[in-house]
Design an enzyme around this catalytic site. Structure first.
Site, PDB file in Angstrom:
ATOM      1  NE  ARG A   1    -135.539  18.186 -24.726  1.00 33.68           N
ATOM      2  CZ  ARG A   1    -136.015  17.906 -24.329  1.00 33.68           C
ATOM      3  NH1 ARG A   1    -135.972  17.632 -22.777  1.00 33.68           N
ATOM      4  NH2 ARG A   1    -135.899  16.141 -24.838  1.00 33.68           N
TER       5      ARG A   1
ATOM      6  CE  LYS B   1    -139.041  -0.558 -18.135  1.00 29.64           C
ATOM      7  NZ  LYS B   1    -139.965  -0.081 -17.403  1.00 29.64           N
TER       8      LYS B   1
ATOM      9  N   GLY C   1    -135.299  11.733 -27.517  1.00 29.00           N
ATOM     10  CA  GLY C   1    -134.426  11.653 -26.576  1.00 29.00           C
ATOM     11  C   GLY C   1    -133.239  11.163 -27.382  1.00 29.00           C
TER      12      GLY C   1
ATOM     13  N   GLY D   1    -141.965  12.185 -26.295  1.00 22.53           N
ATOM     14  CA  GLY D   1    -143.513  12.007 -26.117  1.00 22.53           C
ATOM     15  C   GLY D   1    -144.443  12.493 -27.177  1.00 22.53           C
TER      16      GLY D   1
HETATM   17  P1  AMP Z   1    -136.930   4.714 -24.041  1.00 26.99           P
HETATM   18  O1  AMP Z   1    -136.842   5.104 -22.575  1.00 26.99           O
HETATM   19  O2  AMP Z   1    -137.561   2.868 -23.702  1.00 26.99           O
HETATM   20  O3  AMP Z   1    -136.880   5.204 -25.501  1.00 26.99           O
HETATM   21  O4  AMP Z   1    -135.586   3.766 -23.803  1.00 26.99           O
HETATM   22  C1  AMP Z   1    -134.305   3.785 -23.816  1.00 26.99           C
HETATM   23  C2  AMP Z   1    -132.963   2.934 -23.222  1.00 26.99           C
HETATM   24  O5  AMP Z   1    -133.210   2.167 -24.102  1.00 26.99           O
HETATM   25  C3  AMP Z   1    -131.781   3.061 -23.129  1.00 26.99           C
HETATM   26  O6  AMP Z   1    -131.299   4.588 -22.550  1.00 26.99           O
HETATM   27  C4  AMP Z   1    -130.800   2.241 -23.977  1.00 26.99           C
HETATM   28  O7  AMP Z   1    -129.544   2.036 -23.017  1.00 26.99           O
HETATM   29  C5  AMP Z   1    -131.922   1.636 -23.370  1.00 26.99           C
HETATM   30  N1  AMP Z   1    -131.593  -0.103 -24.443  1.00 26.99           N
HETATM   31  C6  AMP Z   1    -131.510  -0.451 -25.123  1.00 26.99           C
HETATM   32  N2  AMP Z   1    -131.153  -1.509 -26.016  1.00 26.99           N
HETATM   33  C7  AMP Z   1    -131.263  -2.003 -24.589  1.00 26.99           C
HETATM   34  C8  AMP Z   1    -130.982  -3.355 -23.914  1.00 26.99           C
HETATM   35  N3  AMP Z   1    -130.436  -4.417 -24.928  1.00 26.99           N
HETATM   36  N4  AMP Z   1    -131.074  -3.047 -22.420  1.00 26.99           N
HETATM   37  C9  AMP Z   1    -131.299  -2.882 -21.562  1.00 26.99           C
HETATM   38  N5  AMP Z   1    -131.520  -1.324 -22.329  1.00 26.99           N
HETATM   39  C10 AMP Z   1    -131.055  -1.292 -23.225  1.00 26.99           C
END
Ligand code: AMP
Length: 415
Positions: free
Chosen positions: A34, A217, A373, A396
């Site tokens: 950044r 999620k 990120g 975002g």
């Molecule tokens: P987000 O903030 O929703 O983009 O999620 C990013 C995070 O998702 C990262 O820190 C990853 O470690 C996590 N992630 C990806 N795949 C999995 C999984 N199968 N189980 C748990 N966390 C996950």
């Protein structure tokens, strides 16, 4: 006004940058992407004989002073990258004297704007359900204007180069623009590049357009997923959200991450994809672990038949190939969110397969935009940053821009 046309000689520019860089426990910067991103704008002002007042937020101090989120920790790094000393002002509302004395070529860095609740403009210490909340909000909006006006008083012109916060209507990202006339406010060079990259993905689409959405999620990405289903040819859904889809179809997912209240949302996504003729690509097998740890025992099994006590942490080999095949031949690519828990070295294979396929498609002429990120961290971890078309500094903000929402930080400059 555009930054290319503005004459900075003898002018003081207040520049909103996104210096919200990750720090380790000793306050050392772990990823300076950044800061590097803002350098072209900052250097342009200095090279043309202007002076800089740099402002940013760091973390979420919630309106209170928090030394762990002090921008003093990055002062030296900024000075080193700019190649000139930086004066740090430890209270962003008390820079009047320093700003007044600022000479061409000199630089001031203001302390974390979010040490003041006025930056975000949300009333503190009062719940939304409190009958007095609306009054408190009104009062806060008024003091936010004063805060923004005070920041504006330091400078002759305003530059917004903080794409990461462009989706927020905060004092330094939007409200401040009201105190400069159209000839004295502009987007920074980074912001211009970000806007152009989004434009490439939104209005200049070359097909096939493949989007890859991962992360933990479904709920946090449902807006963009639904929106993308109106634009893309293929949508790969990977990472933790896989298991909400598996569960929605009655699959066994062991201890895998899942949103049980979003099963209908997952089914809705599948239905919308079918209706829009979008090929939805989901994982079939997973690398599962007996603990959420890099050193856990692992095995590969179908993503909908995970044994009790095990959890899916990465894409399995069949899935990796399936994702690579889906990306092959794409002409426009958007990637947001990892395909596994890539922070653990033993669970990077899924994200690596995605990153490699994107790099390959890019070398064959695709425009690839990587945002958020975690996907940026993935690309950097795999050393592929120079093999994709554009890496966005916004998470975002990028998603909201691609959803087609007008970003307040950009609108405030253009109005
Ligand atoms: P987000 O903030 O929703 O983009 O999620 C990013 C995070 O998702 C990262 O820190 C990853 O470690 C996590 N992630 C990806 N795949 C999995 C999984 N199968 N189980 C748990 N966390 C996950």
């Amino acid at each position: 006004m555009t930054i290319k046309d503005y004459k900075f000689a003898g002018k003081k520019a207040i520049v909103r940058v996104d210096f919200n860089v990750p720090l380790d426990e000793n306050g050392k910067i772990t990823d300076d992407t950044r800061i590097r991103g803002a350098l072209p704008t900052l250097k342009k002002v200095l090279d043309e004989g202007g002076a800089l007042i740099i402002m940013s937020h760091m973390g979420k101090p919630k309106g209170k002073v928090n030394p762990k989120m002090s921008l003093s920790q990055i002062k030296e790094a900024v000075a080193e990258k700019l190649g000139t000393p930086v004066t740090f002002v430890d209270d962003c509302m008390k820079a009047d004297a320093q700003a007044a004395a600022l000479k061409p070529g000199e630089v001031i860095l203001l302390e974390n704007l979010r040490f003041y609740p006025e930056e975000e403009g949300k009333p503190v210490g009062i719940e939304k359900t409190d009958p007095a909340y609306e009054e408190a909000k009104k009062a806060m909006k008024a003091s936010q204007k004063d805060f923004a006006k005070h920041l504006a008083s330091y400078a002759d012109c305003y530059i917004n180069d903080a794409f990461g916060t462009a989706h927020r209507k905060h004092a330094s990202t939007a409200v401040i623009a009201d105190y400069f006339d159209a000839d004295n406010k502009m987007l920074g060079l980074l912001m211009e590049k970000e806007v152009e990259a989004v434009d490439n993905v939104l209005s200049n689409i070359k097909r096939p357009f493949v989007a890859i959405m991962g992360g933990s999620k479904v709920s946090s990405k449902i807006g963009i997923i639904e929106n993308l289903l109106g634009k893309v040819d293929k949508l790969i859904l990977c990472g933790g959200m896989t298991y909400t889809f598996m569960k929605a179809h009655g699959g066994e997912i062991g201890n895998s991450i899942v949103e049980l209240d979003k099963l209908d949302v997952a089914l809705g996504v599948e239905e919308l994809a079918k209706k829009n003729g979008v090929e939805l690509v989901l994982g079939e097998d997973s690398v599962v672990a007996d603990a959420f740890s890099n050193d856990a025992n692992t095995q590969v099994c179908p993503s909908n038949a995970i044994p009790a006590g095990w959890e899916g942490l990465d894409a399995g080999p069949v899935t990796r190939q399936k994702f690579a095949d889906a990306i092959k031949g794409a002409k426009t690519i958007l990637w947001n969110g990892p395909a596994g828990v890539f922070e653990f070295d033993n669970f990077t294979a899924g994200s690596k397969a995605v990153a490699d396929a994107i790099a390959q498609a890019t070398s064959e002429g695709a425009f690839s935009l990587i945002g958020g990120g975690d996907s940026v961290a993935c690309i950097n971890k795999f050393g592929l940053a120079d093999q994709v078309s554009y890496i966005s500094t916004g998470g975002g903000a990028l998603l909201e821009a691609i959803e087609g929402k007008e970003l307040p930080g950009i609108a405030a400059i253009r109005k």
